[in-house]
Design an enzyme around this catalytic site. Structure first.
Site, PDB file in Angstrom:
ATOM      1  CB  SER A 103      30.977 -12.437  25.211  1.00  0.00           C
ATOM      2  OG  SER A 103      32.077 -11.920  24.408  1.00  0.00           O
ATOM      3  CD  GLU A 117     -31.480 -35.886   9.698  1.00  0.00           C
ATOM      4  OE1 GLU A 117     -31.484 -36.887   8.769  1.00  0.00           O
ATOM      5  OE2 GLU A 117     -31.802 -34.616   9.448  1.00  0.00           O
TER       6      GLU A 117
END
Length: 779
Positions: free
Chosen positions: A460, A182
């Protein structure tokens, strides 16, 4: 006299225009460069990236005796993205042995310090861990904390992720590979390299393809960091200026380190993979520092084009490019001929794709984010790189998801039970930590979170609050107080309310504990109206219900609408013997630099009379041994002495169950989103799912410890004080001073019991209140 020529005048005028224009252009260029310089300084200094917060499950502690199969531990290691590697070359690898698993754990920064990697051998029996050996010194260790599973992230808007690395910690082969392919003269140029451009063009012509790029590392960083993907002359000019300014303002090593963390290297679903630190984990499942040469070169190969050279989708392209990177490194004398030959002979060795950044448990993470938003801004959660350590037990969560998937499919095969949904919450009984949570039957769907948002009648499940309210009046109500389970008619806002029992029968005069055991509605309404609706609401508030509750008689039978989360808080207080601990999902928040920011400590507050709570919990144990929850013992051993309660709303629209063992509390809701009948009662629906889940996780029994003001007495079938020799007599707990004084006819003579004097059992031994464990099957 000859006329003067106009040429000198025109020339002077033209010169002034030229110089003025140049001056103006230079002035605006200076302003523009100043603007670019300010842009660089403001974004490059101090904080350069939006780092998502990472959320972790509670770390798994390994120890001898832990209920964990070898296959389950292998699944856990795969969740951690450990690699199966017989050589155990790097951290985060494991190997299967004949009698266990050998592994190298990862370094990890916990909230309480750094834990180094360890080389371990974990041995198993069929059901549990038997031994943990530190192979470095061949010694048995009592406990090992594994690195935690990452269960999600809170991403910034740009949907980027990265693991930051320092240049000094990057492999030398990584920077060498980048320089070779690079930017060969990175440390010599000033951001732009004309020589590099010319060389790249020549090399590409010779190779007949794209071998080298002309952009410097600085230019590539500028492209990724500051500019859009637009292709234009203006963009190229900006790139050049920004590169020069970046080089002027910052050192080369700073630029290189930024590049290593910023470069785009792939896509994980909707989230971009930036930087070599994350790419190493994404492609190879190991930290960058542990990568061998051939894998480092493969990452460098991606810089040219992460999509084109995708190591999974296009392995041949990736392999060819990787080998070219290795060749360039050899040409630049970074590696030897032997190294390049050996590295090029190896395959890519990429791990199978797994969506690493997915929020695995969206319903749980929804609750985590709600807790965090009380203390942190949205920007802090998505940009500051926080580490959030949660209470989630990934083993229990996974078992829950499997259980829900299988059981819901079975329930939906019933004739009247289609399009069902569910919500489940599991907590640690002693601390209120949420260990597992599902907001629907499809665990990965991030839609409506029923666990937190679904308001449903609880049926309940409200009854323990009614009976607890009565028990807090020991001069009037005890477990054996006779109550009438007969028809009741109540005028409510001009309308007559006439509730019925589930079996549409009346059961006459019964002891109070029996009314709760079999969930009789008529007796419950009688008790609730007697103690007062406001008193019942006060009890619900003390149990942890904070929403406004209307004063309607029907709330006594569960017309009250709550979320599964609120029900869990209510039963957490019951399971905590009247001491409220707020449910929580977060343990600690740690900053990106490793400094703990906030601990979420265990908090406890006494809300209810421990003696009355002790008695209601013994009644809930009887619900499980003889009442509506008795089917649990078809799956679970009776020694667990479980406590719980079923709940069913009108027309079977909602099926509920809430119950606990000694170690875990679980709440299950099943119903339909359109509020149509589910075809399931609490017993036939939610309890069945609860049973299968608790069978997999519950180990400790419910060992209720009686407070000092609890006394135990023998009571006959008529609620009269008896002794062991009276036929049908059973032992019951009473708040001090509330034991019945009327003697059973079966007693011919009996001394009057003095305060705090223990009852004598059949062997003549006193029953000790403090350590007494009431057997609910006796009453």
């Amino acid at each position: 006299m000859a006329a003067h020529s106009p040429r000198p005048f025109v020339f002077k005028w033209f010169k002034r225009i030229i110089f003025s224009t140049i001056f103006i252009l230079l002035f605006f260029l200076f302003l523009y460069l100043a603007k670019l310089d300010n842009q660089i300084r403001s974004t490059f200094k101090d904080k350069r990236w939006d780092i998502p917060a990472r959320i972790y499950a509670n770390p798994l502690d390994l120890y001898a005796g832990l209920n964990l199969k070898q296959t389950e531990f292998e699944d856990f290691l795969q969740q951690l993205h450990y690699r199966h590697d017989k050589m155990l070359i790097a951290e985060g690898s494991y190997n299967i042995l004949a009698n266990g698993i050998e592994l190298k754990s990862r370094d990890f920064n916990f909230w309480d310090g750094h834990q180094l990697s360890k080389h371990l051998k974990v041995q198993f029996s069929k059901q549990a861990i038997t031994k943990i050996i530190d192979l470095k010194n061949n010694k048995i260790i009592p406990i090992m904390r594994m690195d935690p599973v990452q269960i999600g992230s809170f991403y910034p808007k740009r949907k980027e992720d990265r693991i930051l690395i320092k240049l000094k910690n990057a492999p030398l082969s990584l920077t060498q590979g980048l320089f070779a392919t690079e930017d060969r003269h990175f440390y010599q140029h000033h951001g732009i390299s004309l020589r590099g451009i010319a060389r790249a063009m020549w090399q590409n012509l010779r190779a007949g393809g794209f071998v080298q790029g002309g952009s410097t590392i600085t230019q590539q960083l500028v492209k990724n960091f500051y500019l859009t993907s637009e292709r234009s002359l203006k963009r190229k000019i900006n790139e050049a200026f920004l590169s020069l300014l970046l080089e002027i303002n910052y050192e080369k090593d700073e630029i290189l380190e930024a590049y290593l963390n910023e470069i785009y290297l792939g896509q994980d679903g909707a989230n971009a993979v930036h930087g070599f630190g994350l790419a190493s984990q994404f492609y190879f499942g190991r930290p960058l520092k542990n990568l061998p040469l051939h894998q480092v070169a493969a990452l460098v190969a991606l810089v040219r084009g992460p999509s084109y050279y995708d190591l999974r989708r296009h392995p041949q392209r990736g392999l060819k490019r990787r080998n070219l990177v290795l060749t360039e490194m050899f040409k630049q004398n970074y590696i030897t001929k032997q190294e390049v030959t050996q590295a090029q002979a190896k395959s890519l060795e990429v791990i199978p794709y797994k969506h690493r950044s997915v929020n695995r448990y969206p319903a749980f993470l929804d609750k985590v984010k709600r807790e965090l938003e009380q203390h942190y801004k949205e920007k802090d959660l998505t940009t500051e790189g926080l580490k959030i350590f949660t209470t989630l037990d990934s083993q229990i969560q996974n078992r829950l998801e499997t259980t829900v998937s299988k059981k819901m499919a079975i329930l939906e095969k019933r004739p009247k039970s289609s399009q069902l949904e569910t919500a489940v919450i599991v907590t640690r009984r002693e601390s209120g930590e949420i260990l597992a949570l599902m907001g629907g039957k499809k665990p990965n769907e991030a839609g409506f979170n029923r666990a937190l948002n679904a308001l449903r009648p609880i049926g309940s499940l409200v009854k323990p609050a009614v009976y607890l309210t009565a028990l807090m009046q020991p001069n009037k109500y005890t477990m054996v107080t006779p109550v009438n389970d007969i028809a009741v008619h109540i005028n409510s806002d001009g309308e007559i309310w006439s509730p019925q029992n589930y079996d549409h029968k009346e059961h006459g005069v019964i002891p109070m504990h029996q009314a709760l055991t079999y969930s009789y509605n008529l007796a419950t309404v009688k008790i609730g109206m007697d103690v007062g609706l406001q008193q019942v609401i006060n009890t619900l508030k003390k149990l942890g219900i904070n929403r406004k509750i209307e004063l309607f008689p029907s709330l006594l039978l569960g017309a009250l609408q709550l979320t599964p989360y609120e029900v869990t808080q209510m039963y957490q207080t019951l399971a905590g013997d009247g001491f409220m601990t707020e449910l929580k999902t977060i343990h600690t928040v740690v900053a990106a630099n490793g400094k703990p920011l906030q601990h979420y400590p265990f908090t406890i507050e006494q809300r209810l009379d421990p003696a009355a709570t002790y008695i209601i919990n013994t009644m809930l144990q009887r619900v499980m041994s003889k009442g509506t929850g008795r089917s649990a013992y078809k799956f679970l051993p009776k020694k667990l002495a479980l406590a719980g309660k079923t709940g069913t709303s009108n027309e079977l629209k909602d099926s509920w169950f809430a119950g606990f063992s000694g170690d875990y509390l679980s709440v299950v809701w099943i119903g339909r989103d359109d509020n149509k009948p589910s075809g399931l009662s609490g017993s036939s629906g939610a309890l069945q799912l609860w049973n299968i889940l608790m069978k997999q996780i519950a180990i400790q029994p419910v060992n209720l410890i009686a407070p000092d003001n609890i006394e135990i007495a023998w009571i006959d079938n008529n609620g009269l004080l008896a002794d062991y020799y009276c036929q049908g007599a059973k032992k019951y707990p009473f708040i001090k001073g509330s034991i019945p004084t009327e003697l059973s006819p079966c007693i011919t003579s009996m001394k009057v019991m003095q305060p705090r004097q223990p009852v004598i059992d059949k062997d003549g031994q006193p029953i000790k209140n403090q350590s007494f464990q009431l057997d609910s099957s006796l009453f």
